[in-house]
Write a protein that holds these residues in place. Structure first.
Motif, PDB file in Angstrom:
ATOM      1  N   PHE A 142      54.127 -48.990 -38.419  1.00 16.32           N
ATOM      2  CA  PHE A 142      53.215 -49.688 -37.554  1.00 16.32           C
ATOM      3  C   PHE A 142      51.747 -48.887 -37.451  1.00 16.32           C
ATOM      4  CE2 PHE A 142      51.212 -51.065 -33.567  1.00 16.32           C
ATOM      5  CZ  PHE A 142      51.523 -52.439 -33.440  1.00 16.32           C
ATOM      6  N   ARG A 143      51.849 -47.703 -37.460  1.00 17.07           N
ATOM      7  CA  ARG A 143      50.493 -47.031 -37.100  1.00 17.07           C
ATOM      8  C   ARG A 143      49.821 -47.154 -38.710  1.00 17.07           C
ATOM      9  NH1 ARG A 143      52.724 -42.871 -35.250  1.00 17.07           N
ATOM     10  NH2 ARG A 143      52.365 -43.447 -32.986  1.00 17.07           N
ATOM     11  N   ARG A 144      50.540 -46.869 -39.692  1.00 18.57           N
ATOM     12  CA  ARG A 144      50.072 -46.827 -41.029  1.00 18.57           C
ATOM     13  C   ARG A 144      49.391 -48.080 -41.419  1.00 18.57           C
ATOM     14  NH1 ARG A 144      50.905 -48.395 -45.985  1.00 18.57           N
ATOM     15  NH2 ARG A 144      52.810 -49.740 -45.496  1.00 18.57           N
ATOM     16  N   VAL A 145      50.070 -49.170 -41.134  1.00 18.25           N
ATOM     17  CA  VAL A 145      49.345 -50.639 -41.518  1.00 18.25           C
ATOM     18  C   VAL A 145      48.248 -51.006 -40.588  1.00 18.25           C
ATOM     19  CG1 VAL A 145      50.033 -53.052 -41.714  1.00 18.25           C
ATOM     20  CG2 VAL A 145      51.563 -51.423 -42.469  1.00 18.25           C
ATOM     21  N   LEU A 146      48.346 -50.904 -39.351  1.00 19.40           N
ATOM     22  CA  LEU A 146      47.373 -51.299 -38.315  1.00 19.40           C
ATOM     23  C   LEU A 146      45.989 -50.167 -38.755  1.00 19.40           C
ATOM     24  CD1 LEU A 146      47.518 -53.470 -36.161  1.00 19.40           C
ATOM     25  CD2 LEU A 146      49.590 -53.174 -37.320  1.00 19.40           C
ATOM     26  N   GLY A 147      46.123 -49.060 -38.978  1.00 17.09           N
ATOM     27  CA  GLY A 147      45.394 -48.263 -39.443  1.00 17.09           C
ATOM     28  C   GLY A 147      44.320 -48.791 -40.234  1.00 17.09           C
ATOM     29  N   ASN A 148      44.542 -49.738 -41.208  1.00 18.73           N
ATOM     30  CA  ASN A 148      43.743 -50.477 -41.898  1.00 18.73           C
ATOM     31  C   ASN A 148      42.724 -51.279 -41.225  1.00 18.73           C
ATOM     32  OD1 ASN A 148      44.536 -49.978 -44.884  1.00 18.73           O
ATOM     33  ND2 ASN A 148      46.407 -49.989 -43.793  1.00 18.73           N
ATOM     34  N   PHE A 149      42.862 -51.584 -39.850  1.00 16.96           N
ATOM     35  CA  PHE A 149      41.811 -52.196 -39.319  1.00 16.96           C
ATOM     36  C   PHE A 149      40.930 -51.232 -38.654  1.00 16.96           C
ATOM     37  CE2 PHE A 149      40.785 -54.328 -35.141  1.00 16.96           C
ATOM     38  CZ  PHE A 149      40.102 -55.192 -35.689  1.00 16.96           C
ATOM     39  N   ALA A 150      39.690 -51.278 -39.042  1.00 16.55           N
ATOM     40  CA  ALA A 150      38.575 -50.536 -38.636  1.00 16.55           C
ATOM     41  C   ALA A 150      38.254 -50.937 -37.018  1.00 16.55           C
ATOM     42  CB  ALA A 150      37.448 -50.433 -39.525  1.00 16.55           C
ATOM     43  N   THR A 151      38.077 -50.021 -36.322  1.00 18.88           N
ATOM     44  CA  THR A 151      37.646 -50.219 -34.884  1.00 18.88           C
ATOM     45  C   THR A 151      36.135 -49.298 -34.749  1.00 18.88           C
ATOM     46  OG1 THR A 151      38.826 -48.570 -33.891  1.00 18.88           O
ATOM     47  CG2 THR A 151      39.987 -50.843 -34.216  1.00 18.88           C
ATOM     48  N   GLY A 152      35.651 -49.727 -33.590  1.00 18.63           N
ATOM     49  CA  GLY A 152      34.520 -48.973 -33.088  1.00 18.63           C
ATOM     50  C   GLY A 152      35.173 -47.869 -32.029  1.00 18.63           C
ATOM     51  N   VAL A 153      34.767 -46.916 -31.825  1.00 15.15           N
ATOM     52  CA  VAL A 153      35.231 -45.731 -30.457  1.00 15.15           C
ATOM     53  C   VAL A 153      34.212 -45.841 -29.504  1.00 15.15           C
ATOM     54  CG1 VAL A 153      35.554 -43.311 -30.633  1.00 15.15           C
ATOM     55  CG2 VAL A 153      35.842 -44.563 -32.823  1.00 15.15           C
ATOM     56  N   THR A 154      34.835 -45.682 -28.474  1.00 22.17           N
ATOM     57  CA  THR A 154      34.429 -45.752 -27.078  1.00 22.17           C
ATOM     58  C   THR A 154      34.778 -44.622 -26.248  1.00 22.17           C
ATOM     59  OG1 THR A 154      35.774 -47.095 -25.829  1.00 22.17           O
ATOM     60  CG2 THR A 154      34.120 -48.304 -27.322  1.00 22.17           C
ATOM     61  N   VAL A 155      34.111 -44.110 -25.275  1.00 23.14           N
ATOM     62  CA  VAL A 155      34.559 -43.322 -24.184  1.00 23.14           C
ATOM     63  C   VAL A 155      34.483 -44.178 -22.912  1.00 23.14           C
ATOM     64  CG1 VAL A 155      34.192 -41.236 -22.721  1.00 23.14           C
ATOM     65  CG2 VAL A 155      34.197 -41.086 -25.167  1.00 23.14           C
ATOM     66  N   ILE A 156      35.614 -44.389 -22.172  1.00 17.90           N
ATOM     67  CA  ILE A 156      35.530 -45.106 -20.780  1.00 17.90           C
ATOM     68  C   ILE A 156      35.591 -43.982 -19.730  1.00 17.90           C
ATOM     69  CG2 ILE A 156      37.058 -46.582 -19.294  1.00 17.90           C
ATOM     70  CD1 ILE A 156      36.440 -47.755 -22.152  1.00 17.90           C
ATOM     71  N   THR A 157      34.456 -44.313 -19.103  1.00 13.93           N
ATOM     72  CA  THR A 157      34.231 -43.125 -17.999  1.00 13.93           C
ATOM     73  C   THR A 157      34.143 -43.829 -16.471  1.00 13.93           C
ATOM     74  OG1 THR A 157      31.709 -43.682 -18.036  1.00 13.93           O
ATOM     75  CG2 THR A 157      32.689 -41.648 -19.426  1.00 13.93           C
ATOM     76  N   ALA A 158      34.469 -43.197 -15.470  1.00 13.20           N
ATOM     77  CA  ALA A 158      34.447 -43.718 -14.170  1.00 13.20           C
ATOM     78  C   ALA A 158      34.020 -42.519 -13.223  1.00 13.20           C
ATOM     79  CB  ALA A 158      35.971 -44.080 -13.722  1.00 13.20           C
ATOM     80  N   PRO A 159      33.587 -42.824 -12.091  1.00  8.63           N
ATOM     81  CA  PRO A 159      32.911 -41.599 -11.158  1.00  8.63           C
ATOM     82  C   PRO A 159      34.163 -41.103 -10.574  1.00  8.63           C
ATOM     83  CG  PRO A 159      32.642 -44.026 -10.326  1.00  8.63           C
ATOM     84  CD  PRO A 159      33.016 -44.180 -11.777  1.00  8.63           C
ATOM     85  N   ALA A 160      33.732 -40.147  -9.811  1.00  6.79           N
ATOM     86  CA  ALA A 160      34.882 -39.247  -9.263  1.00  6.79           C
ATOM     87  C   ALA A 160      35.245 -40.110  -7.993  1.00  6.79           C
ATOM     88  CB  ALA A 160      34.512 -38.019  -8.844  1.00  6.79           C
ATOM     89  N   ALA A 161      36.461 -40.459  -7.724  1.00  6.21           N
ATOM     90  CA  ALA A 161      36.961 -41.146  -6.554  1.00  6.21           C
ATOM     91  C   ALA A 161      37.188 -40.373  -5.428  1.00  6.21           C
ATOM     92  CB  ALA A 161      38.353 -41.934  -6.988  1.00  6.21           C
ATOM     93  N   GLU A 162      37.074 -41.203  -4.139  1.00  7.14           N
ATOM     94  CA  GLU A 162      37.263 -40.363  -3.085  1.00  7.14           C
ATOM     95  C   GLU A 162      38.342 -39.047  -3.145  1.00  7.14           C
ATOM     96  OE1 GLU A 162      37.828 -40.970   1.684  1.00  7.14           O
ATOM     97  OE2 GLU A 162      37.987 -42.871   0.135  1.00  7.14           O
ATOM     98  N   GLY A 163      37.783 -37.767  -2.769  1.00  9.84           N
ATOM     99  CA  GLY A 163      38.673 -36.498  -2.784  1.00  9.84           C
ATOM    100  C   GLY A 163      38.783 -35.863  -3.942  1.00  9.84           C
ATOM    101  N   GLU A 164      38.116 -36.635  -5.272  1.00  5.55           N
ATOM    102  CA  GLU A 164      38.072 -35.785  -6.230  1.00  5.55           C
ATOM    103  C   GLU A 164      36.759 -35.199  -6.624  1.00  5.55           C
ATOM    104  OE1 GLU A 164      39.088 -38.880  -9.236  1.00  5.55           O
ATOM    105  OE2 GLU A 164      41.264 -38.842  -8.560  1.00  5.55           O
ATOM    106  N   ASP A 165      36.895 -34.208  -7.247  1.00  2.74           N
ATOM    107  CA  ASP A 165      35.743 -33.337  -7.670  1.00  2.74           C
ATOM    108  C   ASP A 165      34.877 -33.710  -8.896  1.00  2.74           C
ATOM    109  OD1 ASP A 165      36.259 -32.076  -5.378  1.00  2.74           O
ATOM    110  OD2 ASP A 165      37.570 -30.451  -6.658  1.00  2.74           O
ATOM    111  N   SER A 166      35.467 -34.243  -9.929  1.00  3.99           N
ATOM    112  CA  SER A 166      34.617 -34.560 -11.192  1.00  3.99           C
ATOM    113  C   SER A 166      35.049 -36.057 -11.535  1.00  3.99           C
ATOM    114  CB  SER A 166      35.349 -33.558 -12.076  1.00  3.99           C
ATOM    115  OG  SER A 166      36.769 -33.647 -12.342  1.00  3.99           O
ATOM    116  N   PRO A 167      34.283 -36.510 -12.398  1.00  6.97           N
ATOM    117  CA  PRO A 167      34.451 -37.920 -13.044  1.00  6.97           C
ATOM    118  C   PRO A 167      35.578 -38.009 -13.858  1.00  6.97           C
ATOM    119  CG  PRO A 167      32.296 -36.885 -13.925  1.00  6.97           C
ATOM    120  CD  PRO A 167      32.721 -36.138 -12.852  1.00  6.97           C
ATOM    121  N   ALA A 168      35.905 -39.077 -14.337  1.00  5.52           N
ATOM    122  CA  ALA A 168      37.061 -39.323 -15.355  1.00  5.52           C
ATOM    123  C   ALA A 168      36.732 -40.028 -16.535  1.00  5.52           C
ATOM    124  CB  ALA A 168      38.247 -40.092 -14.679  1.00  5.52           C
TER     125      ALA A 168
END
Length: 200
Positions: A45-71
């Motif tokens: 499954f991974r080999r065949v689907l690897g033929n589909f080219a995709t863009g690359v992103t980084v999903i980020t979020a701010p630190a939620a209440e009680g957390e010290d750093s973003p995600a």
């Protein structure tokens, strides 16, 4: 045509159709039994689907209440979903330790990486490290999520819905703000297990 063009064409068609548009009946939802699973090996499954080219992103979020750093985490399973209202989707593994932090924040920013940001992507693909160490960013205008410097584009979103999809979750985000960045070398692509650049 692209996702946005296809969505716009579908909207035009539905608005011009004579009379009401008949909706199809909802499919019956049920769990898939062990004896019904498709005989497809994960490696194949991974080999065949690897033929589909995709863009690359980084999903980020701010630190939620009680957390010290973003995600944040590297994500290649991202796409536009709807033009009206403006929606996007990304997929994240159910075992992700970053996803619960993004879910608690309730918002996220999609950072579309440029062709020179392969190492940045690798940094966000590592679990347990301080992914933002030495990474320049500012706050996205609506959510306050980290907007990484030098990306090809950014999309600032509020989580609208989350659906199950096998071993992944399908996250739908409503777009609150977006823009392109300066990426003279174009976007970072992923194809057959390697980073690629667009030719021409």
């Amino acid at each position: 045509m692209g996702h946005a063009g296809a969505a716009a064409a579908a909207v035009r068609y539905l608005r011009s159709a004579p009379g009401p548009v008949e909706t199809l009946p909802r499919p019956t939802l049920r769990c898939v039994g062990e004896d019904e699973r498709a005989p497809v090996a994960q490696d194949e499954f991974r080999r065949v689907l690897g033929n589909f080219a995709t863009g690359v992103t980084v999903i980020t979020a701010p630190a939620a209440e009680g957390e010290d750093s973003p995600a944040g985490f590297a994500c290649q399973s991202f796409a536009s979903l709807s033009l009206d209202p403006p929606l996007v989707i990304f997929m994240v593994g159910r075992t992700s330790t970053t996803w619960p932090r993004i879910a608690r924040a309730g918002v996220f920013c999609v950072n579309v990486l440029n062709a020179a940001q392969g190492e940045l992507c690798r940094g966000f693909a590592v679990s347990g490290a301080d992914k933002f160490a030495g990474v320049p960013y500012d706050a996205a205008p609506v959510s306050g999520s980290p907007r990484l410097t030098g990306t090809a584009a950014w999309i600032d979103c509020t989580i609208q819905a989350v659906h199950t999809g096998g071993d992944h979750l399908i996250v739908v985000g409503r777009v609150d703000a977006l823009d392109t960045g300066e990426a003279p070398d174009g976007p970072l692509m992923f194809h057959r297990g390697k980073f690629r650049r667009l030719d021409g």
